[in-house]
Scaffold this motif. Sequence first.
Motif, short mmCIF file in Angstrom:
data_model
loop_
_atom_site.label_atom_id
_atom_site.label_comp_id
_atom_site.label_asym_id
_atom_site.label_seq_id
_atom_site.Cartn_x
_atom_site.Cartn_y
_atom_site.Cartn_z
N GLU A 118 24.31 21.62 45.73
CA GLU A 118 23.98 22.72 44.76
C GLU A 118 24.04 24.18 45.18
O GLU A 118 24.21 25.05 44.31
CB GLU A 118 22.32 22.35 44.38
N ALA A 119 23.94 24.63 46.53
CA ALA A 119 23.96 25.75 47.10
C ALA A 119 25.52 26.45 46.84
O ALA A 119 25.81 27.29 46.42
CB ALA A 119 23.52 26.11 48.51
N ARG A 120 26.37 25.56 47.20
CA ARG A 120 27.74 25.68 47.09
C ARG A 120 28.19 25.81 45.61
O ARG A 120 28.86 26.71 45.32
CB ARG A 120 28.64 24.50 47.67
N HIS A 121 27.61 25.11 44.87
CA HIS A 121 28.21 25.13 43.43
C HIS A 121 27.47 26.40 42.87
O HIS A 121 28.06 27.05 41.90
CB HIS A 121 27.23 23.95 42.65
N ALA A 122 26.20 26.89 43.38
CA ALA A 122 25.82 28.12 42.83
C ALA A 122 26.65 29.25 43.09
O ALA A 122 27.02 30.25 42.37
CB ALA A 122 24.44 28.38 43.35
N VAL A 123 27.12 29.40 44.32
CA VAL A 123 28.09 30.32 45.01
C VAL A 123 29.33 30.36 44.24
O VAL A 123 29.91 31.30 43.61
CB VAL A 123 28.36 29.97 46.59
N LEU A 124 29.89 29.01 43.89
CA LEU A 124 31.25 29.22 43.33
C LEU A 124 31.13 29.69 41.64
O LEU A 124 31.80 30.38 41.07
CB LEU A 124 31.74 27.66 43.24
N ARG A 125 29.98 29.16 41.08
CA ARG A 125 29.56 29.76 39.93
C ARG A 125 29.53 31.33 39.81
O ARG A 125 29.89 31.79 38.83
CB ARG A 125 28.40 29.18 39.18
N ARG A 126 29.01 31.80 40.68
CA ARG A 126 28.80 33.47 40.67
C ARG A 126 30.20 33.98 41.04
O ARG A 126 30.44 34.77 40.53
CB ARG A 126 27.89 33.77 42.05
N THR A 127 30.90 33.25 41.99
CA THR A 127 32.45 33.90 42.22
C THR A 127 33.09 33.78 40.99
O THR A 127 33.87 34.91 40.39
CB THR A 127 32.99 33.09 43.23
N LEU A 128 33.10 32.72 40.13
CA LEU A 128 33.76 32.43 38.85
C LEU A 128 33.35 33.58 37.85
O LEU A 128 34.11 33.99 37.30
CB LEU A 128 33.79 31.07 38.34
N LEU A 129 31.93 33.72 37.61
CA LEU A 129 31.55 34.59 36.89
C LEU A 129 32.16 36.11 37.00
O LEU A 129 32.38 36.87 36.17
CB LEU A 129 30.07 34.69 36.85
N LYS A 130 31.80 36.50 38.48
CA LYS A 130 32.37 37.65 38.79
C LYS A 130 34.19 38.04 38.47
O LYS A 130 34.28 39.09 38.00
CB LYS A 130 32.45 37.86 40.25
N TRP A 131 34.83 36.83 38.59
CA TRP A 131 36.17 37.11 38.38
C TRP A 131 36.28 37.14 36.94
O TRP A 131 37.29 37.58 36.34
CB TRP A 131 36.97 35.66 38.57
N HIS A 132 35.50 36.42 35.98
CA HIS A 132 35.72 36.51 34.70
C HIS A 132 35.39 37.79 34.00
O HIS A 132 36.03 38.41 33.31
CB HIS A 132 34.80 35.53 33.80
N ALA A 133 34.12 38.25 34.65
CA ALA A 133 33.82 39.68 34.23
C ALA A 133 34.90 40.64 34.80
O ALA A 133 35.14 41.62 34.00
CB ALA A 133 32.63 39.93 34.86
N ALA A 134 35.66 40.54 35.90
CA ALA A 134 36.69 41.42 36.34
C ALA A 134 37.57 41.38 35.44
O ALA A 134 38.34 42.38 34.81
CB ALA A 134 36.94 41.25 37.63
N CYS A 135 38.26 40.15 35.03
CA CYS A 135 39.35 40.02 34.24
C CYS A 135 39.04 40.48 32.63
O CYS A 135 39.86 41.21 32.07
CB CYS A 135 39.76 38.69 34.17
N ALA A 136 37.80 40.47 32.17
CA ALA A 136 37.42 40.69 31.08
C ALA A 136 37.52 42.19 30.95
O ALA A 136 38.06 43.07 29.99
CB ALA A 136 36.33 40.44 30.53
N SER A 137 37.12 42.79 32.03
CA SER A 137 37.15 44.16 32.06
C SER A 137 38.54 44.93 32.24
O SER A 137 38.77 45.94 31.60
CB SER A 137 36.42 44.81 33.37
N LEU A 138 39.38 44.14 32.79
CA LEU A 138 40.85 44.60 32.97
C LEU A 138 41.53 44.40 31.56
O LEU A 138 42.09 45.41 31.00
CB LEU A 138 41.51 43.79 33.99
N VAL A 139 41.25 43.50 30.97
CA VAL A 139 41.91 43.37 29.56
C VAL A 139 41.31 44.37 28.51
O VAL A 139 41.97 44.69 27.82
CB VAL A 139 41.42 41.84 28.84
N LEU A 140 39.82 44.64 28.50
CA LEU A 140 39.32 45.70 27.70
C LEU A 140 39.88 46.94 28.12
O LEU A 140 40.26 47.74 27.29
CB LEU A 140 38.10 45.70 27.72
#
Length: 124
Positions: free
Chosen positions: A87-109
């Motif tokens: 569960e701890a590893r899953h939370a870290v992976l989710r946060r990392t994925l969210l950061k990448w999505h936010a960065a990609c969305a910012s780049l696209v915008l």
Amino acid sequence: MIPGRSSGRPDRPGAALANEVEGYLLLRAERDQARLEATALCARLPWLTTAQAEDLSRHYVEQRLGLTRQALQVTADRAHRLRAEYEARHAVLRRTLLKWHAACASLVLTAAGTAGTGLYVLAR
């Protein structure tokens, strides 16, 4: 928590009862198996009196159930530790994925904004 996944707590009212019945049946099966083994052990010791054989059987069953309880507790403890680790590893992976999505969305915008501004300047 992932929807549809078990959290270790029963979701349905009958699940707790089903788990309790299952545990009871597993304990009964283990106790019956221990008694069979105790009977087989006593059969190989024909010099024991009836009282001694009963006493030996009782001690064997108690010892066997104690060992089974310890083994199950070790397994359950390990399962809880693994669950916490996963569960701890899953939370870290989710946060990392969210950061990448936010960065990609910012780049696209940013790219869309830059392209729009460029087209506006060229059209003028």
